[in-house]
Design a protein around this motif. Structure first.
Motif, mmCIF file in Angstrom:
data_model
loop_
_atom_site.group_PDB
_atom_site.id
_atom_site.type_symbol
_atom_site.label_atom_id
_atom_site.label_comp_id
_atom_site.label_asym_id
_atom_site.label_seq_id
_atom_site.Cartn_x
_atom_site.Cartn_y
_atom_site.Cartn_z
ATOM 1 N N PRO A 41 47.987 -81.129 34.003
ATOM 2 C CA PRO A 41 48.671 -81.147 32.840
ATOM 3 C C PRO A 41 48.561 -82.259 32.053
ATOM 4 O O PRO A 41 48.361 -82.536 30.823
ATOM 5 C CB PRO A 41 49.925 -80.425 33.209
ATOM 6 N N ASN A 152 59.589 -73.793 43.202
ATOM 7 C CA ASN A 152 59.464 -72.934 41.777
ATOM 8 C C ASN A 152 58.102 -73.375 40.846
ATOM 9 O O ASN A 152 57.687 -74.552 40.886
ATOM 10 C CB ASN A 152 60.662 -73.484 40.993
ATOM 11 N N GLY A 153 57.346 -72.158 40.748
ATOM 12 C CA GLY A 153 55.857 -72.410 40.153
ATOM 13 C C GLY A 153 55.182 -72.619 41.344
ATOM 14 O O GLY A 153 54.293 -73.604 41.337
ATOM 15 N N THR A 155 52.274 -71.065 42.755
ATOM 16 C CA THR A 155 50.961 -71.009 42.561
ATOM 17 C C THR A 155 50.137 -71.702 41.550
ATOM 18 O O THR A 155 48.938 -71.608 41.611
ATOM 19 C CB THR A 155 50.515 -69.136 42.448
ATOM 20 N N GLY A 156 50.735 -72.645 40.734
ATOM 21 C CA GLY A 156 50.026 -73.612 39.848
ATOM 22 C C GLY A 156 49.363 -74.814 40.848
ATOM 23 O O GLY A 156 49.353 -74.842 42.099
ATOM 24 N N GLY A 157 49.014 -75.836 40.256
ATOM 25 C CA GLY A 157 48.274 -76.811 40.555
ATOM 26 C C GLY A 157 48.982 -77.463 41.703
ATOM 27 O O GLY A 157 48.746 -77.711 42.975
ATOM 28 N N GLY A 159 52.104 -76.661 42.671
ATOM 29 C CA GLY A 159 52.978 -75.644 43.542
ATOM 30 C C GLY A 159 52.269 -75.119 44.988
ATOM 31 O O GLY A 159 52.658 -74.955 45.869
ATOM 32 N N CYS A 177 57.091 -67.215 41.504
ATOM 33 C CA CYS A 177 55.657 -66.999 40.657
ATOM 34 C C CYS A 177 55.644 -65.556 39.781
ATOM 35 O O CYS A 177 56.589 -65.029 40.174
ATOM 36 C CB CYS A 177 54.509 -67.007 41.810
ATOM 37 N N SER A 178 54.991 -65.885 39.038
ATOM 38 C CA SER A 178 54.598 -64.320 38.491
ATOM 39 C C SER A 178 54.301 -63.340 39.262
ATOM 40 O O SER A 178 53.577 -63.590 40.288
ATOM 41 C CB SER A 178 53.391 -64.461 37.342
ATOM 42 N N TRP A 215 57.193 -76.276 38.582
ATOM 43 C CA TRP A 215 56.958 -76.352 37.320
ATOM 44 C C TRP A 215 57.566 -77.334 36.316
ATOM 45 O O TRP A 215 57.184 -77.740 35.520
ATOM 46 C CB TRP A 215 57.846 -74.873 36.879
ATOM 47 N N ASN A 261 57.147 -88.304 41.343
ATOM 48 C CA ASN A 261 55.835 -88.606 40.543
ATOM 49 C C ASN A 261 54.634 -88.629 41.713
ATOM 50 O O ASN A 261 55.260 -88.513 42.912
ATOM 51 C CB ASN A 261 55.638 -90.004 39.931
ATOM 52 N N MET A 262 53.524 -88.556 41.435
ATOM 53 C CA MET A 262 52.585 -88.640 42.347
ATOM 54 C C MET A 262 52.393 -90.019 42.754
ATOM 55 O O MET A 262 52.799 -91.184 42.138
ATOM 56 C CB MET A 262 51.137 -88.670 41.462
ATOM 57 N N ARG A 305 47.323 -69.739 32.269
ATOM 58 C CA ARG A 305 48.221 -69.389 33.460
ATOM 59 C C ARG A 305 47.448 -69.551 34.925
ATOM 60 O O ARG A 305 47.482 -68.744 35.511
ATOM 61 C CB ARG A 305 49.126 -68.277 33.520
HETATM 62 N N1 LIG Z 1 54.588 -86.943 37.577
HETATM 63 C C1 LIG Z 1 53.386 -86.471 38.091
HETATM 64 O O1 LIG Z 1 53.021 -87.337 38.822
HETATM 65 C C2 LIG Z 1 52.796 -85.366 37.831
HETATM 66 C C3 LIG Z 1 51.768 -85.160 38.599
HETATM 67 C C4 LIG Z 1 51.138 -83.629 38.554
HETATM 68 C C5 LIG Z 1 52.033 -82.606 37.835
HETATM 69 N N2 LIG Z 1 53.040 -83.223 36.809
HETATM 70 C C6 LIG Z 1 53.724 -82.039 36.116
HETATM 71 O O2 LIG Z 1 54.234 -80.895 36.872
HETATM 72 C C7 LIG Z 1 53.969 -79.991 36.154
HETATM 73 C C8 LIG Z 1 53.057 -78.867 36.880
HETATM 74 O O3 LIG Z 1 51.799 -79.195 37.195
HETATM 75 P P1 LIG Z 1 50.512 -78.373 37.692
HETATM 76 O O4 LIG Z 1 49.433 -79.014 37.648
HETATM 77 O O5 LIG Z 1 51.382 -77.576 38.727
HETATM 78 O O6 LIG Z 1 50.611 -77.151 36.522
HETATM 79 P P2 LIG Z 1 50.016 -75.806 36.497
HETATM 80 O O7 LIG Z 1 48.941 -75.861 37.351
HETATM 81 O O8 LIG Z 1 49.803 -75.386 34.741
HETATM 82 O O9 LIG Z 1 51.208 -74.909 37.029
HETATM 83 C C9 LIG Z 1 52.294 -74.628 36.320
HETATM 84 C C10 LIG Z 1 53.133 -73.600 37.210
HETATM 85 O O10 LIG Z 1 54.165 -73.514 36.656
HETATM 86 C C11 LIG Z 1 54.554 -71.906 36.767
HETATM 87 N N3 LIG Z 1 55.354 -71.351 35.529
HETATM 88 C C12 LIG Z 1 55.130 -71.163 34.211
HETATM 89 N N4 LIG Z 1 56.383 -70.713 33.769
HETATM 90 C C13 LIG Z 1 57.172 -70.715 34.525
HETATM 91 C C14 LIG Z 1 58.742 -70.500 34.579
HETATM 92 N N5 LIG Z 1 59.359 -69.971 33.179
HETATM 93 N N6 LIG Z 1 59.377 -70.705 35.546
HETATM 94 C C15 LIG Z 1 58.798 -71.009 36.722
HETATM 95 N N7 LIG Z 1 57.481 -71.560 36.987
HETATM 96 C C16 LIG Z 1 56.719 -71.331 35.841
HETATM 97 C C17 LIG Z 1 53.285 -71.217 36.678
HETATM 98 O O11 LIG Z 1 53.546 -70.138 37.447
HETATM 99 P P3 LIG Z 1 52.661 -68.660 36.870
HETATM 100 O O12 LIG Z 1 51.573 -68.760 36.490
HETATM 101 O O13 LIG Z 1 52.997 -67.909 38.150
HETATM 102 O O14 LIG Z 1 53.726 -67.991 36.018
HETATM 103 C C18 LIG Z 1 52.331 -72.403 37.511
HETATM 104 O O15 LIG Z 1 52.338 -71.955 38.709
HETATM 105 C C19 LIG Z 1 53.365 -80.320 34.741
HETATM 106 O O16 LIG Z 1 54.399 -80.542 33.750
HETATM 107 C C20 LIG Z 1 52.683 -81.694 35.073
HETATM 108 O O17 LIG Z 1 52.935 -82.387 33.880
HETATM 109 C C21 LIG Z 1 53.585 -84.707 37.106
#
Ligand SMILES: NC(=O)c1ccc[n+]([C@@H]2O[C@H](COP(=O)([O-])OP(=O)(O)OC[C@H]3O[C@@H](n4cnc5c(N)ncnc54)[C@H](OP(=O)(O)O)[C@@H]3O)[C@@H](O)[C@H]2O)c1
Length: 314
Positions: A41, A152-153, A155-157, A159, A177-178, A215, A261-262, A305
């Motif tokens: 993201p 929570n979330g 199955t995303g990157g 999660g 997850c969905s 998420w 964070n990472m 998604r």
């Molecule tokens: N600070 C850091 O170092 C760092 C590093 C990596 C990521 N992040 C942040 O972490 C977040 C997630 O990253 P990612 O790579 O996992 O993103 P991603 O691959 O887009 O995954 C997002 C996840 O959120 C879920 N989601 C969507 N709507 C939701 C809701 N209403 N309630 C609960 N879950 C929901 C999606 O699930 P479904 O598809 O099943 O709906 C999906 O599993 C992003 O905001 C990213 O910027 C921060």
């Protein structure tokens, strides 16, 4: 070389695929022929942002953080990497540094690791940002054998790695997850899966030892009632609650709220690599796009998604 880059600071000007001059490594850097990158993201958030305020902002700006590839020129005085080595890692794109979405990448040896045996370029590129963020989030949650954890979330990157790491650490995992991703969450190891609807969430009766919000956007009113006293809520996003608020919450409820964070220390990479080699961690790759279709890949990662990771190959 071909690259995917921003040619304007404007947020309405997304990155384009095109030609840029080959980068030249200095004597302390590695020149890497990039084979695969993954989308996080942060990449599309920057792609959609006005980047002129980034520290050291300059154009053209190649986007991308995670990479996997082959060393084509080794740094002098560094015996760890030789020409032909398969390497992976994550680069910072701040301070005017180029991102990874290009045929060639110049970076410091500290940003590279050897790709473990039996790991493909696509798998290696999927790991750094997402898996290391999941690992650190679970560390902040203080996960131990038998802990009751909500992801929570799931199955995303981030999660989908978190579920696998938490299971490897012996936690009992409830995954949200969905509905369409419920089977995947179970395949990843989740003991229980829950959808997002209020009715489904109402079925959560057991308070959790920890909640890892992959998420990142759960509200306090939603997670606090299902978090045990002395439990931890961790989010990979920067929490805007001021420190005195989280301290007050800790004082009155004994519930810890933290941002995670990472973290990319060598021991963090080593832990992820060990889990991979023990077959306890396997990236889910939903889609692979060629570099010339990077715009489509970004669109899909942001709006489609996706399950697990989206990869761009070069
Ligand atoms: N600070 C850091 O170092 C760092 C590093 C990596 C990521 N992040 C942040 O972490 C977040 C997630 O990253 P990612 O790579 O996992 O993103 P991603 O691959 O887009 O995954 C997002 C996840 O959120 C879920 N989601 C969507 N709507 C939701 C809701 N209403 N309630 C609960 N879950 C929901 C999606 O699930 P479904 O598809 O099943 O709906 C999906 O599993 C992003 O905001 C990213 O910027 C921060």
């Amino acid at each position: 070389m071909k690259a995917f880059y921003k040619s304007s600071f404007s947020k309405s000007a997304s990155s384009i695929y095109g030609d840029l001059p080959d980068p030249v490594a200095n004597t302390k850097q590695l020149l890497i022929e990039v084979k695969a990158v993954s989308i996080n993201p942060v990449d599309y958030k920057l792609n959609n942002a006005d980047t002129k305020f980034l520290p050291g902002a300059k154009l053209p700006k190649i986007v991308g953080t995670d990479f996997a590839g082959i060393v084509r020129k080794a740094a002098e005085g560094v015996s760890e990497f030789m020409i032909g080595d398969r390497v992976y890692g994550a680069v910072s794109i701040f301070l005017g540094k180029p991102g990874s979405m290009a045929e060639l990448l110049v970076t410091e040896p500290k940003n590279a690791r050897h790709i473990p045996e039996f790991m493909t370029y696509e798998e290696a590129a999927s790991l750094p940002v997402a898996a290391l963020t999941a690992l650190n989030g679970l560390r902040r949650c203080g996960i131990n054998v038998g802990n009751n954890l909500l992801i929570n979330g799931a199955t995303g990157g981030v999660g989908h790695f978190a579920v696998q790491i938490a299971k490897a650490k012996g936690a009992k995992v409830t995954a949200t997850c969905s509905q369409k991703n419920s089977d995947l969450a179970k395949e990843l190891g989740a003991d229980v899966t829950i959808g997002y609807t209020a009715a489904e969430k109402a079925n959560i009766s057991v308070p959790f030892d920890a909640i890892f919000d992959a998420w990142g956007q759960m509200k306090y009113k939603d997670y606090s009632p299902i978090l045990k006293k002395d439990g931890t809520y961790a989010s990979p996003l920067i929490l805007f609650a001021p420190a005195f608020m989280t301290n007050l919450i800790w004082l009155f409820t004994r519930k810890k709220i933290t941002s995670s964070n990472m973290r990319k220390r060598p021991e963090d990479y080593a832990e992820i690599e060990k889990l991979f080699s023990e077959k306890k961690l396997k990236p889910v790759i939903e889609h692979i796009f060629p570099l010339e279709k990077a715009s489509e890949a970004f669109e899909f990662a942001e709006k489609g998604r996706p399950r697990g990771k989206i990869i761009i190959t070069i």
